[in-house]
Scaffold this active site. Structure first.
Site, PDB file in Angstrom:
ATOM      1  N   GLU A  97     -37.648  60.539  50.943  1.00  0.00           N
ATOM      2  CA  GLU A  97     -37.179  61.889  51.247  1.00  0.00           C
ATOM      3  C   GLU A  97     -37.729  62.427  52.556  1.00  0.00           C
ATOM      4  OE1 GLU A  97     -37.644  60.977  48.153  1.00  0.00           O
ATOM      5  OE2 GLU A  97     -35.806  61.593  47.134  1.00  0.00           O
ATOM      6  N   HIS A 138     -38.213  67.288  36.864  1.00  0.00           N
ATOM      7  CA  HIS A 138     -36.790  67.291  37.227  1.00  0.00           C
ATOM      8  C   HIS A 138     -36.139  68.628  36.895  1.00  0.00           C
ATOM      9  CE1 HIS A 138     -37.538  62.952  37.279  1.00  0.00           C
ATOM     10  NE2 HIS A 138     -36.445  62.823  37.988  1.00  0.00           N
TER      11      HIS A 138
END
Lengths: 343, 328
Positions: free
Chosen positions: B60, B129
């Protein structure tokens, strides 16, 4: 400085080129010595990281690339701003926090930028900018041009994640980036044997699927020729290179660092054997210049530096309007600027 | 107009902008050959090829940084995070680089980039998440933070965000991808400006400001309370930064009461910002303190019955509305 259109690794140093290189190195050296003085006088604030001892790298690199190539570096950035074409006035005014500075006094010592000269700035989160460099390389490949990006960092930056991910993606996509570690042996105040698990930083290169090179960087011609080879590879679509240039900074990490972690014998020895400005001066004399020629260049530099300091002293301070106006760019959707600073 | 999903609305926005502007490209994990982890980029690889729909490794910070570097030098990247939870490993690139570069360089390097992906919780996916990230990014000058609740807004706001010369944090509700709604026909090029809230439902008793998944829960509650004669005015800010304070304040001046409902944690963030602005600009019009209905102040648990307690649902919303109406 500009493109010298030399064939990589072959051209002997012509006297004119050596004169330009010596001028450039002397200018970096003297600008920074004056900056150090101004810092002590309180005219420059914050952090000030000097490049003294490493000048051959910025100058040699510039001789190996084109004006259309790109350079990005860390916060030890004054030398690169100057070699890219920022005026001594623009650099000094930036250090003084003035509107005429190359980032209008918003960036300071650590964040010099020069858009027209394709200098992508000095960056404070070292390693994160390796990903930016990969991004610029991505852009060059996307646009299918033959521009090359050069990314500079110290050996201390090679442990951070940003370094790994930037090099990993550049290697994966064969981007036209030359990653250059300026290994000056000390990551702030910590010698590299206490920060690096490897002795040779370029050992990492095969892991990223890229070429490598490693050499001493106190001789500007050596730097020019070795960098030129990596740049040619990148330009020809052969992908990135990781280069480690062994060098040495003569001052502390920043002005707040007296450098007590090194013995004065060590520093003096390095200055005696490897002062890049003196080596360039010697090369210039050997190429046929007279002592008078050299003295003329030195006098020119003195004038330029004195002019820069005077200019910076007398310039208008950075403007509040710049600080607010540059938070957001004007949108292209025709809606004009959105909510600005302070909203 | 036709009815399409929030997911397809987003895809259409990207496809139309890529068609319009060759500088626009999409990059992220599995956006290409896999067709997108949530299928938002489905079909783009076939339409635009691997040079413009780029699969990345799990990196990322790296690919966010690649996007920023590309944007600084003239391209217009769309960077997809598989979930906004993962954006925290790219936080440096978004906050230290994308947001600050334009000002730090005194306007020499604008960063026209969109970071997008699913935000907040799905169902039983645990603490790492389920994060609603808007407070972190709303705190940063130089960033826009956009959060569409409906398919039409998703398309119009994403098109505007792609054309914007600044970095945009574009949050998509992870549970909203299958929501269907009216969207202008493909190619109709409706753009929606950032910083304009929408009055979704008119009412006179209380103003409720909400976005993302709770937007739909609030509408449910509003319909139910309407049966009791309680008329709720619902406002969707659509972009949290810039924030359209005027529309919210105008509404509160009419209803004299205000509730903010959101999925991010209660401490700080745009919810608290709205309370501050309404208090400042409409203090004399308030008949009750402004209250917030939010997720509970804990990392998201896995067990379903606990998750149901944490996520702001109809009961907590209704109770909060009754509290500001002094009708409990």
């Amino acid at each position: 400085m500009g493109s010298l259109d030399m064939q990589p690794g072959e051209a002997p140093a012509a006297r004119d080129e050596l004169a330009r290189m010596f001028h450039s190195m002397q200018l970096i050296r003297r600008i920074e010595e004056e900056a150090a003085r101004a810092y002590v006088q309180g005219k420059i604030g914050g952090f000030l990281h000097l490049y003294i001892g490493q000048e051959a790298i910025a100058v040699g690199v510039e001789a190996a690339i084109r004006k259309t190539d790109w350079i990005i570096t860390t916060y030890r950035d004054h030398g690169f701003a100057l070699t890219r074409g920022t005026s001594a006035r623009g650099v000094m005014a930036e250090l003084f926090g003035k509107d005429a500075g190359c980032a209008r006094g918003l960036g300071g010592s650590m964040h010099m930028f020069d858009g027209p000269n394709r200098f992508l700035g000095g960056h404070g989160i070292v390693g994160g900018h390796c990903s930016l460099a990969a991004g610029v390389g991505f852009r060059c490949k996307y646009l299918k041009n033959d521009e090359v990006v050069l990314c500079f960092f110290g050996e201390g930056a090679t442990n951070i994640g940003g370094f790994h991910e930037g090099l990993s993606l550049a290697g994966l996509w064969k981007l036209p980036v030359v990653f250059v570690c300026e290994n000056n042996m000390y990551s702030m105040g910590t010698p590299l044997e206490r920060t690096l698990p490897a002795k040779d930083i370029t050992d990492k290169a095969p892991g990223y699927g890229m070429a490598r090179d490693r050499f001493e960087g106190q001789d500007v011609i050596e730097v020019r020729d070795r960098i030129a080879k990596a740049v040619a590879r990148a330009r020809d679509g052969e992908g990135p290179t990781l280069i480690e240039i062994l060098t040495y900074r003569f001052r502390g990490h920043s002005m707040s660092d007296p450098g007590k972690y090194r013995t004065s014998e060590e520093v003096e020895e390095r200055k005696r054997k490897g002062d890049p400005v003196r080596i360039a001066r010697q090369r210039l004399l050997e190429a046929g210049a007279s002592e008078d020629d050299v003295a003329r260049i030195e006098a020119q530099v003195e004038e330029e530096v004195a002019d820069a300091v005077k200019f910076a002293d007398e310039s208008e301070p950075a403007k509040e309007s710049s600080m607010l106006d540059y938070v957001l760019a004007r949108t292209t959707s025709g809606d004009g600027p959105r909510e600005g600073g302070g909203a | 107009m036709r009815e399409i999903t929030y997911r397809d609305a987003l895809k259409e926005a990207m496809a139309e902008e890529m068609e319009r502007d060759p500088r626009v490209f999409v990059m992220g994990e599995e956006v290409g050959h896999y067709q997108g982890a949530y299928k938002v980029t489905r079909g783009l690889l076939d339409q635009f090829g691997a040079e413009r729909v780029i699969d990345t490794p799990i990196a990322e910070a790296g690919f966010a940084g690649v996007g920023v570097g590309a944007a600084m030098t003239g391209l217009r990247p769309i960077i997809e995070f598989m979930t906004w939870n993962f954006s925290f490993v790219a936080f440096d690139q978004i906050v230290n680089n994308a947001a600050k570069m334009y000002q730090m360089s005194a306007g020499q390097y604008p960063v026209p980039i969109v970071f997008r992906g699913p935000n907040a919780s799905a169902r039983q996916v645990g603490a790492q998440h389920s994060h609603a990230v808007e407070p972190f990014y709303c705190n940063v000058p130089g960033l826009a933070v956009v959060y569409p609740s409906t398919p039409r807004d998703a398309k119009g706001l994403l098109k505007t965000s792609i054309r914007d010369d600044n970095p945009v944090v574009f949050l998509e509700g992870e549970t909203l991808y299958n929501v269907k709604g009216d969207v202008p026909d493909a190619g109709e090029d409706e753009t929606i400006p950032l910083g304009q809230a929408r009055v979704v439902r008119e009412g006179r008793h209380v103003t409720v400001v909400t976005w993302g998944r709770p937007f739909y829960t609030v509408l449910e509650v509003a319909n139910r309370l309407s049966g009791e004669g309680i008329e709720i005015e619902v406002i969707d800010p659509r972009s949290l930064r810039p924030l359209d304070t005027d529309t919210i304040v105008q509404s509160v001046k009419k209803t004299n009461r205000c509730v903010v409902v959101h999925e991010h944690w209660p401490y700080g963030g745009p919810g608290a910002e709205i309370v501050d602005r309404v208090t400042r600009d409409a203090f004399d019009y308030l008949d009750a303190p402004i209250l917030r209905a939010t997720n509970l102040d804990v990392p998201m648990p896995y067990a379903l019955h606990l998750e149901n307690k944490v996520i702001v649902g109809p009961d907590r919303i209704e109770k909060t509305i009754r509290d500001v109406l002094y009708k409990s």
